[in-house]
Design a protein around this motif. Sequence first.
Motif, PDB file in Angstrom:
ATOM      1  N   ASP A  67     -38.474 -43.726 -33.937  1.00  0.00           N
ATOM      2  CA  ASP A  67     -38.021 -45.090 -33.739  1.00  0.00           C
ATOM      3  C   ASP A  67     -36.863 -45.439 -34.680  1.00  0.00           C
ATOM      4  O   ASP A  67     -36.831 -44.987 -35.833  1.00  0.00           O
ATOM      5  CB  ASP A  67     -39.197 -46.045 -33.979  1.00  0.00           C
ATOM      6  CG  ASP A  67     -38.889 -47.441 -33.529  1.00  0.00           C
ATOM      7  OD1 ASP A  67     -38.338 -48.210 -34.354  1.00  0.00           O
ATOM      8  OD2 ASP A  67     -39.179 -47.770 -32.367  1.00  0.00           O
ATOM      9  N   ALA A  68     -35.956 -46.269 -34.214  1.00  0.00           N
ATOM     10  CA  ALA A  68     -34.770 -46.669 -34.982  1.00  0.00           C
ATOM     11  C   ALA A  68     -35.131 -47.257 -36.337  1.00  0.00           C
ATOM     12  O   ALA A  68     -34.390 -47.101 -37.305  1.00  0.00           O
ATOM     13  CB  ALA A  68     -33.936 -47.671 -34.188  1.00  0.00           C
ATOM     14  N   ARG A  69     -36.281 -47.915 -36.443  1.00  0.00           N
ATOM     15  CA  ARG A  69     -36.628 -48.545 -37.724  1.00  0.00           C
ATOM     16  C   ARG A  69     -36.883 -47.516 -38.823  1.00  0.00           C
ATOM     17  O   ARG A  69     -36.905 -47.864 -40.003  1.00  0.00           O
ATOM     18  CB  ARG A  69     -37.809 -49.494 -37.561  1.00  0.00           C
ATOM     19  CG  ARG A  69     -39.075 -48.796 -37.179  1.00  0.00           C
ATOM     20  CD  ARG A  69     -40.202 -49.748 -36.919  1.00  0.00           C
ATOM     21  NE  ARG A  69     -41.242 -48.972 -36.265  1.00  0.00           N
ATOM     22  CZ  ARG A  69     -42.243 -49.453 -35.623  1.00  0.00           C
ATOM     23  NH1 ARG A  69     -42.388 -50.736 -35.529  1.00  0.00           N
ATOM     24  NH2 ARG A  69     -43.122 -48.666 -35.068  1.00  0.00           N
ATOM     25  N   PHE A  70     -37.081 -46.244 -38.462  1.00  0.00           N
ATOM     26  CA  PHE A  70     -37.291 -45.184 -39.448  1.00  0.00           C
ATOM     27  C   PHE A  70     -36.029 -44.341 -39.668  1.00  0.00           C
ATOM     28  O   PHE A  70     -36.052 -43.374 -40.422  1.00  0.00           O
ATOM     29  CB  PHE A  70     -38.442 -44.271 -39.020  1.00  0.00           C
ATOM     30  CG  PHE A  70     -39.731 -45.015 -38.804  1.00  0.00           C
ATOM     31  CD1 PHE A  70     -40.371 -45.641 -39.861  1.00  0.00           C
ATOM     32  CD2 PHE A  70     -40.286 -45.112 -37.535  1.00  0.00           C
ATOM     33  CE1 PHE A  70     -41.555 -46.340 -39.658  1.00  0.00           C
ATOM     34  CE2 PHE A  70     -41.464 -45.804 -37.333  1.00  0.00           C
ATOM     35  CZ  PHE A  70     -42.096 -46.424 -38.398  1.00  0.00           C
ATOM     36  N   ASP A  71     -34.944 -44.704 -38.984  1.00  0.00           N
ATOM     37  CA  ASP A  71     -33.715 -43.913 -39.039  1.00  0.00           C
ATOM     38  C   ASP A  71     -33.018 -44.083 -40.389  1.00  0.00           C
ATOM     39  O   ASP A  71     -32.590 -45.162 -40.749  1.00  0.00           O
ATOM     40  CB  ASP A  71     -32.781 -44.340 -37.908  1.00  0.00           C
ATOM     41  CG  ASP A  71     -31.476 -43.571 -37.895  1.00  0.00           C
ATOM     42  OD1 ASP A  71     -31.310 -42.637 -38.711  1.00  0.00           O
ATOM     43  OD2 ASP A  71     -30.616 -43.901 -37.071  1.00  0.00           O
ATOM     44  N   GLN A  72     -32.908 -42.979 -41.122  1.00  0.00           N
ATOM     45  CA  GLN A  72     -32.174 -42.949 -42.391  1.00  0.00           C
ATOM     46  C   GLN A  72     -31.012 -41.968 -42.334  1.00  0.00           C
ATOM     47  O   GLN A  72     -30.446 -41.602 -43.362  1.00  0.00           O
ATOM     48  CB  GLN A  72     -33.112 -42.533 -43.527  1.00  0.00           C
ATOM     49  CG  GLN A  72     -34.257 -43.495 -43.752  1.00  0.00           C
ATOM     50  CD  GLN A  72     -35.104 -43.041 -44.923  1.00  0.00           C
ATOM     51  OE1 GLN A  72     -34.597 -42.911 -46.047  1.00  0.00           O
ATOM     52  NE2 GLN A  72     -36.369 -42.781 -44.677  1.00  0.00           N
ATOM     53  N   GLN A  78     -30.618 -45.955 -35.005  1.00  0.00           N
ATOM     54  CA  GLN A  78     -31.073 -45.935 -33.612  1.00  0.00           C
ATOM     55  C   GLN A  78     -32.238 -44.978 -33.443  1.00  0.00           C
ATOM     56  O   GLN A  78     -32.562 -44.225 -34.350  1.00  0.00           O
ATOM     57  CB  GLN A  78     -29.924 -45.501 -32.715  1.00  0.00           C
ATOM     58  CG  GLN A  78     -29.385 -44.113 -33.075  1.00  0.00           C
ATOM     59  CD  GLN A  78     -28.044 -43.878 -32.457  1.00  0.00           C
ATOM     60  OE1 GLN A  78     -27.971 -43.576 -31.279  1.00  0.00           O
ATOM     61  NE2 GLN A  78     -26.985 -44.058 -33.238  1.00  0.00           N
ATOM     62  N   ASN A  79     -32.842 -45.009 -32.265  1.00  0.00           N
ATOM     63  CA  ASN A  79     -33.854 -44.010 -31.935  1.00  0.00           C
ATOM     64  C   ASN A  79     -33.175 -42.642 -32.010  1.00  0.00           C
ATOM     65  O   ASN A  79     -32.001 -42.507 -31.667  1.00  0.00           O
ATOM     66  CB  ASN A  79     -34.403 -44.223 -30.535  1.00  0.00           C
ATOM     67  CG  ASN A  79     -35.225 -45.485 -30.407  1.00  0.00           C
ATOM     68  OD1 ASN A  79     -35.644 -46.085 -31.395  1.00  0.00           O
ATOM     69  ND2 ASN A  79     -35.452 -45.913 -29.185  1.00  0.00           N
TER      70      ASN A  79
END
Length: 158
Positions: A67-72, A78-79
């Motif tokens: 998921d985009a919220r975990f994108d580092q 983004q996803n």
Amino acid sequence: MSIKVENLKINYKTLEEFNKFREVGVQELSMKEELETNMVENDSDSPFYGIYLGNKLVARMNLYKRDARFDQYFEPPQNYLELWKVEVLPGYQKKGYGSAMVEYAKSFGLPIKTNPRVNSTDFWEKMGFERVTYDLERDLGENPMVWYPEGVTEQVHE
């Protein structure tokens, strides 16, 4: 002959196929334990993909959507896909099966992150992957490589 990558169903037939990989000495890459913990008969939405020649599974990989919220890793955030455990049985290597699986993952059009196995960096570079700027907290001793679709760049950490 065209190479077809397919989503592997999580069932006992697939588990038997995974056991064949383990028998040829690639125990550290075995997905058997992961398959057993995810066992849902004929789950068609599994993270496992492979290539069959006739009835024999000759190549496999794990492909997870993050998921985009975990994108580092990617800008804009983004996803993305995380590609793990690409493995081709001895005797079938250097015939395009590993490349076909990576190209299949790219076909989703999402950025991809992977952590290359020892001595596999050349393969990933040939497939268009790049090293990211190492971040001690984020990467925790791993050396991730990424593939950027058009319009995506590396996320910068201050």
